[in-house]
Scaffold this motif. Structure first.
Motif, PDB file in Angstrom:
ATOM      1  N   ARG A  97     -15.774   2.911  -3.281  1.00 22.52           N
ATOM      2  CA  ARG A  97     -15.215   1.592  -3.017  1.00 22.52           C
ATOM      3  C   ARG A  97     -13.868   1.736  -2.321  1.00 22.52           C
ATOM      4  O   ARG A  97     -13.227   2.779  -2.417  1.00 22.52           O
ATOM      5  CB  ARG A  97     -15.003   0.833  -4.324  1.00 22.52           C
ATOM      6  CG  ARG A  97     -16.284   0.638  -5.124  1.00 22.52           C
ATOM      7  CD  ARG A  97     -16.035   0.032  -6.489  1.00 22.52           C
ATOM      8  NE  ARG A  97     -14.991   0.786  -7.183  1.00 22.52           N
ATOM      9  CZ  ARG A  97     -14.033   0.242  -7.928  1.00 22.52           C
ATOM     10  NH1 ARG A  97     -13.971  -1.061  -8.106  1.00 22.52           N
ATOM     11  NH2 ARG A  97     -13.128   0.989  -8.511  1.00 22.52           N
ATOM     12  N   VAL A 155       0.862  -1.188   0.000  1.00 22.93           N
ATOM     13  CA  VAL A 155       0.000   0.000   0.000  1.00 22.93           C
ATOM     14  C   VAL A 155       0.892   1.230   0.000  1.00 22.93           C
ATOM     15  O   VAL A 155       1.809   1.347   0.802  1.00 22.93           O
ATOM     16  CB  VAL A 155      -0.931   0.007   1.229  1.00 22.93           C
ATOM     17  CG1 VAL A 155      -1.698   1.318   1.307  1.00 22.93           C
ATOM     18  CG2 VAL A 155      -1.886  -1.164   1.197  1.00 22.93           C
ATOM     19  N   VAL A 178      -4.256   3.075  -2.611  1.00 21.16           N
ATOM     20  CA  VAL A 178      -3.366   3.025  -3.772  1.00 21.16           C
ATOM     21  C   VAL A 178      -2.319   1.937  -3.503  1.00 21.16           C
ATOM     22  O   VAL A 178      -1.664   1.957  -2.474  1.00 21.16           O
ATOM     23  CB  VAL A 178      -2.658   4.380  -4.020  1.00 21.16           C
ATOM     24  CG1 VAL A 178      -1.692   4.283  -5.184  1.00 21.16           C
ATOM     25  CG2 VAL A 178      -3.700   5.471  -4.264  1.00 21.16           C
ATOM     26  N   VAL A 179      -2.229   0.988  -4.427  1.00 21.00           N
ATOM     27  CA  VAL A 179      -1.332  -0.144  -4.262  1.00 21.00           C
ATOM     28  C   VAL A 179      -0.197  -0.049  -5.275  1.00 21.00           C
ATOM     29  O   VAL A 179      -0.429   0.214  -6.465  1.00 21.00           O
ATOM     30  CB  VAL A 179      -2.099  -1.475  -4.459  1.00 21.00           C
ATOM     31  CG1 VAL A 179      -1.161  -2.662  -4.387  1.00 21.00           C
ATOM     32  CG2 VAL A 179      -3.207  -1.603  -3.439  1.00 21.00           C
ATOM     33  N   ASN A 231      -5.614  10.531  -1.485  1.00 17.89           N
ATOM     34  CA  ASN A 231      -6.989  10.171  -1.835  1.00 17.89           C
ATOM     35  C   ASN A 231      -7.937  10.477  -0.685  1.00 17.89           C
ATOM     36  O   ASN A 231      -9.025  11.002  -0.905  1.00 17.89           O
ATOM     37  CB  ASN A 231      -7.087   8.688  -2.196  1.00 17.89           C
ATOM     38  CG  ASN A 231      -6.662   8.398  -3.604  1.00 17.89           C
ATOM     39  OD1 ASN A 231      -6.522   9.301  -4.427  1.00 17.89           O
ATOM     40  ND2 ASN A 231      -6.443   7.132  -3.901  1.00 17.89           N
ATOM     41  N   ASP A 244     -11.203   0.458  -3.269  1.00 27.61           N
ATOM     42  CA  ASP A 244     -10.232   0.678  -4.344  1.00 27.61           C
ATOM     43  C   ASP A 244     -10.091   2.153  -4.716  1.00 27.61           C
ATOM     44  O   ASP A 244      -9.089   2.547  -5.312  1.00 27.61           O
ATOM     45  CB  ASP A 244     -10.618  -0.099  -5.601  1.00 27.61           C
ATOM     46  CG  ASP A 244     -10.417  -1.592  -5.454  1.00 27.61           C
ATOM     47  OD1 ASP A 244      -9.808  -2.012  -4.453  1.00 27.61           O
ATOM     48  OD2 ASP A 244     -10.867  -2.334  -6.340  1.00 27.61           O
ATOM     49  N   ASP A 245     -11.102   2.942  -4.406  1.00 31.12           N
ATOM     50  CA  ASP A 245     -11.035   4.383  -4.700  1.00 31.12           C
ATOM     51  C   ASP A 245     -10.228   5.126  -3.638  1.00 31.12           C
ATOM     52  O   ASP A 245      -9.872   6.285  -3.837  1.00 31.12           O
ATOM     53  CB  ASP A 245     -12.445   4.981  -4.776  1.00 31.12           C
ATOM     54  CG  ASP A 245     -13.265   4.379  -5.907  1.00 31.12           C
ATOM     55  OD1 ASP A 245     -12.675   4.067  -6.964  1.00 31.12           O
ATOM     56  OD2 ASP A 245     -14.486   4.212  -5.728  1.00 31.12           O
ATOM     57  N   THR A 276      -2.372   7.048  -0.863  1.00 31.24           N
ATOM     58  CA  THR A 276      -3.632   6.735  -0.197  1.00 31.24           C
ATOM     59  C   THR A 276      -4.071   7.933   0.641  1.00 31.24           C
ATOM     60  O   THR A 276      -5.252   8.313   0.635  1.00 31.24           O
ATOM     61  CB  THR A 276      -3.485   5.471   0.677  1.00 31.24           C
ATOM     62  OG1 THR A 276      -3.166   4.359  -0.180  1.00 31.24           O
ATOM     63  CG2 THR A 276      -4.754   5.170   1.454  1.00 31.24           C
TER      64      THR A 276
END
Length: 74
Positions: free
Chosen positions: A64, A4, A70-71, A12, A66-67, A9
């Protein structure tokens, strides 16, 4: 290696907070945090929310997981 990306992330999370006009106090209350410091750490990428808190954030942001997450795949 899959990991991650805490900084992206955090970006976001910050973007989604402003986009959805959510206060830090609202997040603190819903995630049952003692203070808002954890939220600032998430946004800076110093730490990432627990899976429980990620689920709560996704519900608050109406998105979601996933939104948010961040991977990096290397």
């Amino acid at each position: 290696m899959i990991k991650v990306n805490a900084v992206e992330t955090g970006k976001n999370i910050k973007r989604l907070i402003y986009k959805n006009n959510i206060t830090y106090k609202e997040i603190q209350t819903r995630c049952m945090l003692g203070t808002t410091q954890a939220i600032y750490k998430w946004m800076r990428g110093d730490s990432i929310p627990s899976i429980d808190n990620l689920v709560i954030l996704a519900d608050m942001f109406k998105c979601r997981l996933d939104d948010i997450i961040v991977v990096d795949r290397r």
